[in-house]
Design a protein around this motif. Structure first.
Motif, PDB file in Angstrom:
ATOM      1  N   MET A   1     -23.964  92.964   6.876  1.00  4.31           N
ATOM      2  CA  MET A   1     -22.613  92.557   7.178  1.00  4.31           C
ATOM      3  C   MET A   1     -21.857  93.724   7.822  1.00  4.31           C
ATOM      4  N   VAL A   2     -21.161  93.451   8.885  1.00  4.50           N
ATOM      5  CA  VAL A   2     -20.388  94.461   9.599  1.00  4.50           C
ATOM      6  C   VAL A   2     -19.086  94.721   8.845  1.00  4.50           C
ATOM      7  N   PRO A   3     -18.743  96.005   8.621  1.00  5.16           N
ATOM      8  CA  PRO A   3     -17.467  96.273   7.939  1.00  5.16           C
ATOM      9  C   PRO A   3     -16.289  95.812   8.790  1.00  5.16           C
ATOM     10  N   ARG A   4     -15.294  95.268   8.126  1.00  8.87           N
ATOM     11  CA  ARG A   4     -14.108  94.790   8.831  1.00  8.87           C
ATOM     12  C   ARG A   4     -13.085  95.915   8.948  1.00  8.87           C
ATOM     13  N   THR A   5     -12.391  95.963  10.072  1.00 11.30           N
ATOM     14  CA  THR A   5     -11.372  96.975  10.333  1.00 11.30           C
ATOM     15  C   THR A   5     -10.039  96.487   9.778  1.00 11.30           C
ATOM     16  N   PRO A   6      -9.439  97.237   8.850  1.00 15.73           N
ATOM     17  CA  PRO A   6      -8.137  96.811   8.319  1.00 15.73           C
ATOM     18  C   PRO A   6      -7.025  97.087   9.320  1.00 15.73           C
ATOM     19  N   ILE A   7      -6.208  96.089   9.554  1.00 17.56           N
ATOM     20  CA  ILE A   7      -5.033  96.237  10.396  1.00 17.56           C
ATOM     21  C   ILE A   7      -3.820  95.683   9.654  1.00 17.56           C
ATOM     22  N   ALA A   8      -2.655  96.210   9.998  1.00 19.74           N
ATOM     23  CA  ALA A   8      -1.394  95.752   9.402  1.00 19.74           C
ATOM     24  C   ALA A   8      -0.437  95.415  10.534  1.00 19.74           C
ATOM     25  N   VAL A   9       0.178  94.230  10.457  1.00 23.91           N
ATOM     26  CA  VAL A   9       1.114  93.786  11.484  1.00 23.91           C
ATOM     27  C   VAL A   9       2.426  93.357  10.847  1.00 23.91           C
ATOM     28  N   ALA A  10       3.486  93.427  11.651  1.00 25.53           N
ATOM     29  CA  ALA A  10       4.818  93.082  11.168  1.00 25.53           C
ATOM     30  C   ALA A  10       5.427  91.977  12.012  1.00 25.53           C
ATOM     31  N   ALA A  11       5.933  90.957  11.335  1.00 28.47           N
ATOM     32  CA  ALA A  11       6.745  89.932  11.980  1.00 28.47           C
ATOM     33  C   ALA A  11       8.196  90.308  11.710  1.00 28.47           C
ATOM     34  N   LEU A  12       8.823  90.998  12.653  1.00 23.67           N
ATOM     35  CA  LEU A  12      10.244  91.322  12.539  1.00 23.67           C
ATOM     36  C   LEU A  12      11.027  90.080  12.935  1.00 23.67           C
ATOM     37  N   VAL A  13      11.878  89.613  12.027  1.00 23.93           N
ATOM     38  CA  VAL A  13      12.630  88.383  12.257  1.00 23.93           C
ATOM     39  C   VAL A  13      14.114  88.684  12.075  1.00 23.93           C
ATOM     40  N   ARG A  14      14.899  88.225  13.069  1.00 26.24           N
ATOM     41  CA  ARG A  14      16.351  88.415  13.038  1.00 26.24           C
ATOM     42  C   ARG A  14      16.998  87.206  13.708  1.00 26.24           C
ATOM     43  N   ASP A  15      17.975  86.602  13.038  1.00 29.09           N
ATOM     44  CA  ASP A  15      18.739  85.485  13.598  1.00 29.09           C
ATOM     45  C   ASP A  15      17.843  84.360  14.102  1.00 29.09           C
ATOM     46  N   GLY A  16      16.774  84.081  13.368  1.00 28.56           N
ATOM     47  CA  GLY A  16      15.872  82.992  13.736  1.00 28.56           C
ATOM     48  C   GLY A  16      14.916  83.317  14.859  1.00 28.56           C
ATOM     49  N   LEU A  17      14.886  84.581  15.297  1.00 31.32           N
ATOM     50  CA  LEU A  17      14.002  85.011  16.381  1.00 31.32           C
ATOM     51  C   LEU A  17      12.950  85.970  15.834  1.00 31.32           C
ATOM     52  N   VAL A  18      11.771  85.964  16.445  1.00 29.76           N
ATOM     53  CA  VAL A  18      10.705  86.877  16.051  1.00 29.76           C
ATOM     54  C   VAL A  18      10.408  87.818  17.217  1.00 29.76           C
ATOM     55  N   LEU A  19      10.177  89.068  16.891  1.00 25.90           N
ATOM     56  CA  LEU A  19       9.895  90.082  17.901  1.00 25.90           C
ATOM     57  C   LEU A  19       8.395  90.148  18.177  1.00 25.90           C
ATOM     58  N   LEU A  20       8.038  90.023  19.452  1.00 22.48           N
ATOM     59  CA  LEU A  20       6.647  90.169  19.869  1.00 22.48           C
ATOM     60  C   LEU A  20       6.554  91.239  20.943  1.00 22.48           C
ATOM     61  N   ALA A  21       5.395  91.872  20.994  1.00 17.82           N
ATOM     62  CA  ALA A  21       5.112  92.877  22.009  1.00 17.82           C
ATOM     63  C   ALA A  21       4.031  92.334  22.931  1.00 17.82           C
ATOM     64  N   HIS A  22       4.173  92.590  24.225  1.00  8.53           N
ATOM     65  CA  HIS A  22       3.152  92.195  25.186  1.00  8.53           C
ATOM     66  C   HIS A  22       2.190  93.365  25.340  1.00  8.53           C
ATOM     67  N   ARG A  23       0.928  93.108  25.028  1.00 10.30           N
ATOM     68  CA  ARG A  23      -0.086  94.163  25.095  1.00 10.30           C
ATOM     69  C   ARG A  23      -0.369  94.504  26.554  1.00 10.30           C
ATOM     70  N   HIS A  24      -0.376  95.770  26.839  1.00  9.76           N
ATOM     71  CA  HIS A  24      -0.570  96.254  28.200  1.00  9.76           C
ATOM     72  C   HIS A  24      -1.885  95.714  28.773  1.00  9.76           C
ATOM     73  N   PRO A  25      -1.903  95.321  30.052  1.00  7.39           N
ATOM     74  CA  PRO A  25      -3.126  94.780  30.659  1.00  7.39           C
ATOM     75  C   PRO A  25      -4.307  95.755  30.648  1.00  7.39           C
TER      76      PRO A  25
END
Length: 134
Positions: A1-25
């Motif tokens: 079994m391949v070890p899984r890479t732990p990642i942590a992400v944040a859903a920043l939410v304000r006034d009913g909106l969520v912040l997303l980032a566009h990953r560079h091409p």
């Protein structure tokens, strides 16, 4: 079994909106798509510490009280830790232009039309916005 890479992400939410980032091409993994802010959990970190560090590095904000949320992704190589964030110090900016080429607040109804890094995460993101609304 391949070890899984732990990642942590944040859903920043304000006034009913969520912040997303566009990953560079030019990114090796998941280029040219929208995603939550976050990254790898370092060996000496807990996931909530990693998400705080990532928000500071990528957005220039100090977050408070990240709350774990359920989120699904289809990449079996990743061990995802997702957090809802509704309080932070500072105004989010693109502090990592080598990683992201855009940063934007989205209404929940606009998310379905986006090219997402992890389309399976969409229900979790929508749920985070609902939880934040109370």
């Amino acid at each position: 079994m391949v070890p899984r890479t732990p990642i942590a992400v944040a859903a920043l939410v304000r006034d009913g909106l969520v912040l997303l980032a566009h990953r560079h091409p030019s990114r090796r993994w998941y280029p040219d798509c929208w995603d939550l802010v976050g990254g790898h959990v370092e060996p000496d970190e807990l996931p909530h510490q990693a998400v705080g560090r990532e928000c500071l590095e990528e957005l220039g904000v100090h977050i408070h009280d990240p709350r774990p949320i359920t989120m699904t992704i289809s990449d079996a190589t990743l061990d995802l830790h997702a957090f809802l964030v509704t309080r932070w110090d500072g105004e989010p900016v693109n502090a990592a232009p080598d990683e992201h080429d855009d940063l934007r607040w989205f209404r929940p109804e606009d998310l379905a039309d986006l090219t997402m890094a992890h389309p399976a995460s969409l229900p979790g993101i929508l749920s985070a916005v609902r939880v934040a609304a109370g």
